[in-house]
Motif scaffolding. Structure first.
Motif, PDB file in Angstrom:
ATOM      1  N   ASP A 236       0.830  -1.206   0.000  1.00 49.33           N
ATOM      2  CA  ASP A 236       0.000   0.000   0.000  1.00 49.33           C
ATOM      3  C   ASP A 236       0.866   1.258   0.000  1.00 49.33           C
ATOM      4  OD1 ASP A 236      -2.190  -1.655   0.107  1.00 49.33           O
ATOM      5  OD2 ASP A 236      -2.399  -1.522   2.292  1.00 49.33           O
ATOM      6  N   SER A 237       1.945   1.236   0.787  1.00 51.54           N
ATOM      7  CA  SER A 237       2.851   2.395   0.839  1.00 51.54           C
ATOM      8  C   SER A 237       3.523   2.625  -0.505  1.00 51.54           C
ATOM      9  CB  SER A 237       3.913   2.188   1.922  1.00 51.54           C
ATOM     10  OG  SER A 237       3.325   2.087   3.202  1.00 51.54           O
ATOM     11  N   ALA A 238       3.979   1.558  -1.145  1.00 51.67           N
ATOM     12  CA  ALA A 238       4.645   1.675  -2.441  1.00 51.67           C
ATOM     13  C   ALA A 238       3.694   2.240  -3.494  1.00 51.67           C
ATOM     14  CB  ALA A 238       5.178   0.318  -2.886  1.00 51.67           C
ATOM     15  N   VAL A 239       2.447   1.789  -3.472  1.00 50.53           N
ATOM     16  CA  VAL A 239       1.461   2.296  -4.431  1.00 50.53           C
ATOM     17  C   VAL A 239       1.198   3.779  -4.200  1.00 50.53           C
ATOM     18  CG1 VAL A 239      -0.952   2.141  -5.164  1.00 50.53           C
ATOM     19  CG2 VAL A 239       0.351   0.057  -4.757  1.00 50.53           C
ATOM     20  N   VAL A 244       1.786   9.483  -5.946  1.00 48.33           N
ATOM     21  CA  VAL A 244       2.184  10.871  -5.665  1.00 48.33           C
ATOM     22  C   VAL A 244       3.304  11.311  -6.609  1.00 48.33           C
ATOM     23  CG1 VAL A 244       3.208  12.396  -3.940  1.00 48.33           C
ATOM     24  CG2 VAL A 244       1.430  10.770  -3.269  1.00 48.33           C
ATOM     25  N   LEU A 245       4.293  10.448  -6.835  1.00 47.59           N
ATOM     26  CA  LEU A 245       5.405  10.806  -7.715  1.00 47.59           C
ATOM     27  C   LEU A 245       4.942  10.945  -9.166  1.00 47.59           C
ATOM     28  CD1 LEU A 245       8.371   8.665  -6.324  1.00 47.59           C
ATOM     29  CD2 LEU A 245       7.905  11.096  -5.984  1.00 47.59           C
ATOM     30  N   PRO A 254      -0.379   3.690 -14.197  1.00 51.82           N
ATOM     31  CA  PRO A 254      -1.192   2.482 -14.387  1.00 51.82           C
ATOM     32  C   PRO A 254      -1.893   2.104 -13.080  1.00 51.82           C
ATOM     33  CG  PRO A 254       1.014   2.187 -15.297  1.00 51.82           C
ATOM     34  CD  PRO A 254       1.041   3.458 -14.516  1.00 51.82           C
ATOM     35  N   VAL A 255      -3.094   1.596 -13.193  1.00 50.95           N
ATOM     36  CA  VAL A 255      -3.873   1.264 -12.001  1.00 50.95           C
ATOM     37  C   VAL A 255      -3.332  -0.019 -11.364  1.00 50.95           C
ATOM     38  CG1 VAL A 255      -6.155   0.660 -11.115  1.00 50.95           C
ATOM     39  CG2 VAL A 255      -5.924   2.372 -12.932  1.00 50.95           C
ATOM     40  N   VAL A 256      -3.011   0.075 -10.068  1.00 49.86           N
ATOM     41  CA  VAL A 256      -2.622  -1.099  -9.296  1.00 49.86           C
ATOM     42  C   VAL A 256      -3.844  -1.529  -8.499  1.00 49.86           C
ATOM     43  CG1 VAL A 256      -1.075  -2.035  -7.553  1.00 49.86           C
ATOM     44  CG2 VAL A 256      -0.249  -0.266  -9.116  1.00 49.86           C
ATOM     45  N   PRO A 257      -4.445  -2.673  -8.819  1.00 53.25           N
ATOM     46  CA  PRO A 257      -5.695  -3.064  -8.165  1.00 53.25           C
ATOM     47  C   PRO A 257      -5.497  -3.396  -6.690  1.00 53.25           C
ATOM     48  CG  PRO A 257      -4.854  -4.868  -9.504  1.00 53.25           C
ATOM     49  CD  PRO A 257      -3.979  -3.682  -9.789  1.00 53.25           C
ATOM     50  N   ASP A 258      -6.568  -3.204  -5.920  1.00 58.13           N
ATOM     51  CA  ASP A 258      -6.537  -3.597  -4.505  1.00 58.13           C
ATOM     52  C   ASP A 258      -6.624  -5.117  -4.396  1.00 58.13           C
ATOM     53  OD1 ASP A 258      -6.457  -0.956  -3.671  1.00 58.13           O
ATOM     54  OD2 ASP A 258      -8.646  -0.773  -3.674  1.00 58.13           O
ATOM     55  N   PHE A 259      -6.001  -5.634  -3.347  1.00 59.22           N
ATOM     56  CA  PHE A 259      -6.056  -7.078  -3.116  1.00 59.22           C
ATOM     57  C   PHE A 259      -6.715  -7.348  -1.773  1.00 59.22           C
ATOM     58  CE2 PHE A 259      -4.231 -10.992  -1.298  1.00 59.22           C
ATOM     59  CZ  PHE A 259      -4.666 -11.906  -2.263  1.00 59.22           C
ATOM     60  N   ASN A 260      -7.660  -8.281  -1.753  1.00 56.91           N
ATOM     61  CA  ASN A 260      -8.363  -8.639  -0.531  1.00 56.91           C
ATOM     62  C   ASN A 260      -7.512  -9.593   0.304  1.00 56.91           C
ATOM     63  OD1 ASN A 260     -10.211  -9.204   1.461  1.00 56.91           O
ATOM     64  ND2 ASN A 260     -11.479 -10.551   0.176  1.00 56.91           N
TER      65      ASN A 260
END
Length: 305
Positions: A236-239, A244-245, A254-260
């Motif tokens: 989550d921090s990396a995304v 922000v960058l 590119p969209v990084v999808p959420d993971f359950n």
């Protein structure tokens, strides 16, 4: 600088002023000498004769006015251009440090919000904007020249999360079937953590979370942030850092999808990874889950009733 000199102190001014006069004087003397012209009383006839005789030298002498005018105009233009160049350099110098200041303030904000530490901010800035200096400022990331391409890093992370999600969902579907018992896939979880760590290293940040996982892959040790309630907090921090960058660099991410993380296959796989890496006992919930799956496979009729 030459353009800062007073006009009458420039070589061009004196050349433009004296050359026509000297040329006209020399020509007049030669014409008078070879024309056997003598001084006479300044009568109207003599003055008219002198004018007609010296018309060419006079025309040549009159060129001093347009010549000086041209030199004056060029001098003024050079001064204006010099001022424009100086202003541009001053603006570029100011914009460069303003851009760096805004960038470092952004990193400071991320450090505070995400409990991370950028251990080489200057190198990160240089990697994103290699051409920036006090003489040149670019605010948009150039993928062809940048040493750190946040778009490619985000794309790489997105592909990894997507493939990992598909694998975990497929495994969970099999776990929920009547006859499949899963021992998880700890290698896939380790590979995901390794990818997240690689992205962190590329962006020169590390976690300052109190809880960390010490992991080993290929003989190399690395640490990732970890919380029982948020096992993928480092992801989550990396995304967030990438988002922000990318925004700061004026690039679409590119969209990084959420993971359950409540995915059963993930929970089992993570538990296996912790057992393998740290020798921890499997959690009670996962032990109960495995016992349930065994019982379900052994007595399918009982569970179908």
């Amino acid at each position: 600088m030459r353009s800062n000199k007073v006009l009458i102190k420039t070589v061009a001014f004196w050349v433009a002023f004296l050359l026509p006069l000297i040329s006209a004087s020399v020509l007049a003397l030669l014409m008078a000498y070879y024309g056997d012209v003598r001084f006479a009383k300044p009568t109207p006839d003599n003055i008219l004769f002198a004018y007609e005789f010296l018309k060419i030298p006079l025309i040549l002498a009159s060129l001093v006015f347009p010549a000086v005018a041209i030199v004056t105009s060029n001098h003024r233009s050079a001064q204006t251009l010099e001022q424009i160049v100086i202003t541009h350099r001053q603006n570029t110098f100011s914009n460069y440090y303003s851009h760096r200041k805004a960038f470092f303030e952004l990193l400071d904000s991320l450090e505070k919000d995400l409990s991370i530490k950028f251990y080489d901010k200057n190198k990160l800035y240089s990697g994103l904007f290699p051409n920036n200096s006090t003489l040149n400022v670019e605010v948009r990331l150039n993928s062809d020249e940048a040493e750190i391409d946040v778009n490619r890093l985000a794309g790489r992370l997105a592909e990894k999360v997507i493939s990992f999600s598909k694998l975990m969902n497929k495994m969970e579907t099999r776990i929920m079937s009547d006859s499949v018992i899963s021992s998880g896939d700890s290698i896939s979880v380790l590979n995901l953590y390794s990818t997240v760590n690689s992205v962190s290293n590329s962006l020169y940040f590390e976690t300052e979370s109190e809880q960390k996982l010490d992991l080993i892959q290929g003989g190399l040790n690395f640490k990732v942030a970890y919380e029982e309630s948020r096992p993928l907090i480092h992801l989550d921090s990396a995304v967030t850092v990438l988002e922000v960058l990318c925004q700061f660099c004026h690039r679409n991410m590119p969209v990084v999808p959420d993971f359950n993380t409540n995915n059963k296959a993930f929970m089992i796989s993570l538990d296996k990874l912790l057992v393998q890496q740290h020798g921890l006992k499997e959690s009670a919930d996962l032990v109960a889950e495995e016992e349930y799956q065994v019982e379900r496979a052994t007595n399918p009729r009982y569970f179908n009733e």
